[in-house]
Design a protein around this motif. Structure first.
Motif, PDB file in Angstrom:
ATOM      1  N   ALA A  14       4.781  12.803 -12.247  1.00  0.00           N
ATOM      2  CA  ALA A  14       3.942  13.575 -13.173  1.00  0.00           C
ATOM      3  C   ALA A  14       2.592  13.946 -12.566  1.00  0.00           C
ATOM      4  O   ALA A  14       1.997  14.962 -12.938  1.00  0.00           O
ATOM      5  CB  ALA A  14       3.733  12.785 -14.465  1.00  0.00           C
ATOM      6  N   GLN A  15       2.117  13.136 -11.593  1.00  0.00           N
ATOM      7  CA  GLN A  15       0.779  13.366 -11.029  1.00  0.00           C
ATOM      8  C   GLN A  15       0.761  14.444  -9.955  1.00  0.00           C
ATOM      9  O   GLN A  15      -0.309  14.871  -9.518  1.00  0.00           O
ATOM     10  CB  GLN A  15       0.241  12.062 -10.422  1.00  0.00           C
ATOM     11  N   SER A  16       1.917  14.935  -9.517  1.00  0.00           N
ATOM     12  CA  SER A  16       1.962  15.856  -8.378  1.00  0.00           C
ATOM     13  C   SER A  16       1.249  17.171  -8.672  1.00  0.00           C
ATOM     14  O   SER A  16       1.457  17.786  -9.724  1.00  0.00           O
ATOM     15  CB  SER A  16       3.420  16.149  -7.995  1.00  0.00           C
ATOM     16  N   LYS A  17       0.439  17.615  -7.708  1.00  0.00           N
ATOM     17  CA  LYS A  17      -0.249  18.891  -7.814  1.00  0.00           C
ATOM     18  C   LYS A  17       0.533  20.027  -7.139  1.00  0.00           C
ATOM     19  O   LYS A  17       0.108  21.181  -7.173  1.00  0.00           O
ATOM     20  CB  LYS A  17      -1.642  18.793  -7.184  1.00  0.00           C
ATOM     21  N   SER A  18       1.670  19.692  -6.536  1.00  0.00           N
ATOM     22  CA  SER A  18       2.430  20.711  -5.804  1.00  0.00           C
ATOM     23  C   SER A  18       2.850  21.890  -6.674  1.00  0.00           C
ATOM     24  O   SER A  18       2.784  23.042  -6.224  1.00  0.00           O
ATOM     25  CB  SER A  18       3.644  20.076  -5.133  1.00  0.00           C
ATOM     26  N   PRO A  19       3.304  21.680  -7.933  1.00  0.00           N
ATOM     27  CA  PRO A  19       3.664  22.850  -8.749  1.00  0.00           C
ATOM     28  C   PRO A  19       2.498  23.811  -8.963  1.00  0.00           C
ATOM     29  O   PRO A  19       2.688  25.029  -8.985  1.00  0.00           O
ATOM     30  CB  PRO A  19       4.118  22.220 -10.066  1.00  0.00           C
ATOM     31  N   ALA A  20       1.288  23.272  -9.091  1.00  0.00           N
ATOM     32  CA  ALA A  20       0.123  24.143  -9.277  1.00  0.00           C
ATOM     33  C   ALA A  20      -0.155  24.957  -8.018  1.00  0.00           C
ATOM     34  O   ALA A  20      -0.516  26.143  -8.102  1.00  0.00           O
ATOM     35  CB  ALA A  20      -1.100  23.305  -9.641  1.00  0.00           C
ATOM     36  N   ILE A  21       0.029  24.352  -6.852  1.00  0.00           N
ATOM     37  CA  ILE A  21      -0.227  25.055  -5.591  1.00  0.00           C
ATOM     38  C   ILE A  21       0.800  26.159  -5.373  1.00  0.00           C
ATOM     39  O   ILE A  21       0.454  27.327  -5.168  1.00  0.00           O
ATOM     40  CB  ILE A  21      -0.198  24.065  -4.408  1.00  0.00           C
ATOM     41  N   HIS A  22       2.073  25.796  -5.407  1.00  0.00           N
ATOM     42  CA  HIS A  22       3.123  26.785  -5.163  1.00  0.00           C
ATOM     43  C   HIS A  22       3.150  27.844  -6.264  1.00  0.00           C
ATOM     44  O   HIS A  22       3.394  29.029  -5.982  1.00  0.00           O
ATOM     45  CB  HIS A  22       4.480  26.083  -5.059  1.00  0.00           C
ATOM     46  N   GLY A  23       2.903  27.427  -7.507  1.00  0.00           N
ATOM     47  CA  GLY A  23       2.867  28.387  -8.606  1.00  0.00           C
ATOM     48  C   GLY A  23       1.759  29.411  -8.425  1.00  0.00           C
ATOM     49  O   GLY A  23       1.945  30.609  -8.713  1.00  0.00           O
ATOM     50  N   PHE A  24       0.598  28.963  -7.961  1.00  0.00           N
ATOM     51  CA  PHE A  24      -0.527  29.866  -7.699  1.00  0.00           C
ATOM     52  C   PHE A  24      -0.147  30.906  -6.651  1.00  0.00           C
ATOM     53  O   PHE A  24      -0.400  32.109  -6.812  1.00  0.00           O
ATOM     54  CB  PHE A  24      -1.726  29.044  -7.239  1.00  0.00           C
ATOM     55  N   ARG A 264       8.969  28.013   4.218  1.00  0.00           N
ATOM     56  CA  ARG A 264      10.387  27.695   4.356  1.00  0.00           C
ATOM     57  C   ARG A 264      11.147  27.939   3.055  1.00  0.00           C
ATOM     58  O   ARG A 264      12.296  28.380   3.071  1.00  0.00           O
ATOM     59  CB  ARG A 264      10.558  26.247   4.809  1.00  0.00           C
ATOM     60  N   PHE A 265      10.530  27.650   1.929  1.00  0.00           N
ATOM     61  CA  PHE A 265      11.195  27.836   0.646  1.00  0.00           C
ATOM     62  C   PHE A 265      11.350  29.310   0.273  1.00  0.00           C
ATOM     63  O   PHE A 265      12.408  29.747  -0.183  1.00  0.00           O
ATOM     64  CB  PHE A 265      10.418  27.150  -0.479  1.00  0.00           C
ATOM     65  N   PHE A 266      10.265  30.072   0.448  1.00  0.00           N
ATOM     66  CA  PHE A 266      10.208  31.414  -0.128  1.00  0.00           C
ATOM     67  C   PHE A 266      10.079  32.534   0.892  1.00  0.00           C
ATOM     68  O   PHE A 266      10.005  33.705   0.521  1.00  0.00           O
ATOM     69  CB  PHE A 266       9.057  31.481  -1.142  1.00  0.00           C
ATOM     70  N   GLY A 267      10.034  32.199   2.185  1.00  0.00           N
ATOM     71  CA  GLY A 267      10.031  33.214   3.231  1.00  0.00           C
ATOM     72  C   GLY A 267       8.807  34.099   3.247  1.00  0.00           C
ATOM     73  O   GLY A 267       8.878  35.263   3.655  1.00  0.00           O
ATOM     74  N   ALA A 268       7.659  33.562   2.816  1.00  0.00           N
ATOM     75  CA  ALA A 268       6.415  34.343   2.788  1.00  0.00           C
ATOM     76  C   ALA A 268       5.244  33.441   3.160  1.00  0.00           C
ATOM     77  O   ALA A 268       5.300  32.225   2.960  1.00  0.00           O
ATOM     78  CB  ALA A 268       6.196  34.940   1.405  1.00  0.00           C
ATOM     79  N   HIS A 269       4.179  34.047   3.685  1.00  0.00           N
ATOM     80  CA  HIS A 269       2.978  33.294   4.021  1.00  0.00           C
ATOM     81  C   HIS A 269       2.071  33.222   2.788  1.00  0.00           C
ATOM     82  O   HIS A 269       1.794  34.247   2.159  1.00  0.00           O
ATOM     83  CB  HIS A 269       2.227  33.965   5.171  1.00  0.00           C
ATOM     84  N   PRO A 270       1.592  32.049   2.430  1.00  0.00           N
ATOM     85  CA  PRO A 270       0.695  31.935   1.279  1.00  0.00           C
ATOM     86  C   PRO A 270      -0.611  32.694   1.490  1.00  0.00           C
ATOM     87  O   PRO A 270      -1.057  32.864   2.636  1.00  0.00           O
ATOM     88  CB  PRO A 270       0.427  30.430   1.188  1.00  0.00           C
TER      89      PRO A 270
END
Length: 284
Positions: A14-24, A264-270
């Motif tokens: 529940a504490q992971s911030k990864s969804p906020a990063i990738h979602g952004f 690697r997941f989405f084939g694009a540079h953030p």
């Protein structure tokens, strides 16, 4: 309509911030995809991978505690760097095979690139912690030519990590309590030295005990780095700043490692030019 997705797994999660990063990043790039949290216990890890392997929309997952080592024998292939480190934090499906990577090492090094690009008389890093992230940090800094002092509750475990990841290095393993007691050691204070002090443990994180550390162990002009992300400014970093040391927070490593996984997941540079806005969101 189904859309491509990736996720982060762990226990707890529940504490992971990864969804906020990738979602952004997905939002900013206009990519129609999703990134989620998914709670996976140790007993469910194999079943999770078996189920996701058959899901055509699943692009892969990030892996957090306590699965970074346990997941390795369940994968079809492991990248050389991840195999050396002995920990996987990113799994990607490639041509039907589940492939493990470690993006912690390049993520950790990202805010230190300018420093490491310079020539130094001597490089030393004092690393507190012996978990999966610490293994990645040890491998990365040993490869960068640093002499390491690795501290853990079990010095034998710290010694084994050093001997496994850089058997030819002149590194040192000490108990974590070594850094809790004051020292009068006379540090080399020449300007050509690069000294790092790194908290690679969960100590100091919200809900965890404080980090036992005495700042007499910090050489002049050191960089103090804490990989803890909650809070972003830990007591260790706040005290380091108060004493005039340069600091690097855990969001730097978190965003850096997510960058490599996102590609690697989405084939694009953030869109890394928007890191300040991302940081504001993560701290909100």
């Amino acid at each position: 309509m189904s859309i491509p997705f990736a996720e982060v797994i762990g226990d707890p999660i529940a504490q992971s911030k990864s969804p906020a990063i990738h979602g952004f990043w997905l939002e900013r790039l206009g990519i129609e995809a999703a990134y989620r949290r998914f709670h996976v216990t140790a007993g469910d890890l194999r079943d999770y991978l078996d189920e996701r392997r058959g899901n055509a929309d699943w692009r892969g997952c990030n892996v957090t505690m306590p699965h970074k080592q346990a997941i390795i024998p369940l994968l079809d292939r492991v990248d050389a760097m991840a195999a050396q480190i002995g920990a996987v934090n990113t799994v990607v499906r490639e041509h039907g095979a589940l492939v493990g990577y470690n993006t912690d090492a390049p993520g950790f090094l990202e805010p230190l690139r300018r420093d490491l690009a310079q020539t130094h008389l001597f490089r030393m890093a004092r690393i507190l912690g012996t978990g999966g992230a610490a293994r990645a940090i040890v491998a990365a800094l040993a490869d960068a030519g640093a002499v390491l002092v690795l501290a853990g509750r079990d010095p034998a475990k710290a010694r084994a990590i050093l001997d496994t990841l850089d058997p030819g290095g002149e590194h040192h393993a000490v108990p974590l309590s070594h850094f809790a007691e004051p020292t009068d050691f006379a540090f080399d204070d020449r300007e050509g030295c690069l000294d790092l002090v790194i908290n690679a443990s969960p100590l100091g994180m919200t809900g965890q005990p404080p980090l036992p550390f005495d700042f007499s162990h910090v050489p002049p002009r050191s960089i103090c780095y804490d990989i803890v992300t909650a809070p972003a400014r830990t007591p260790f970093l706040n005290e380091a700043s108060r004493r005039g040391y340069r600091t690097v927070d855990g969001l730097s490593m978190l965003i850096g490692q997510a960058d490599h996984a996102f590609r690697r997941f989405f084939g694009a540079h953030p869109p890394r030019g928007e890191d300040e806005e991302l940081r504001r969101r993560l701290k909100a």
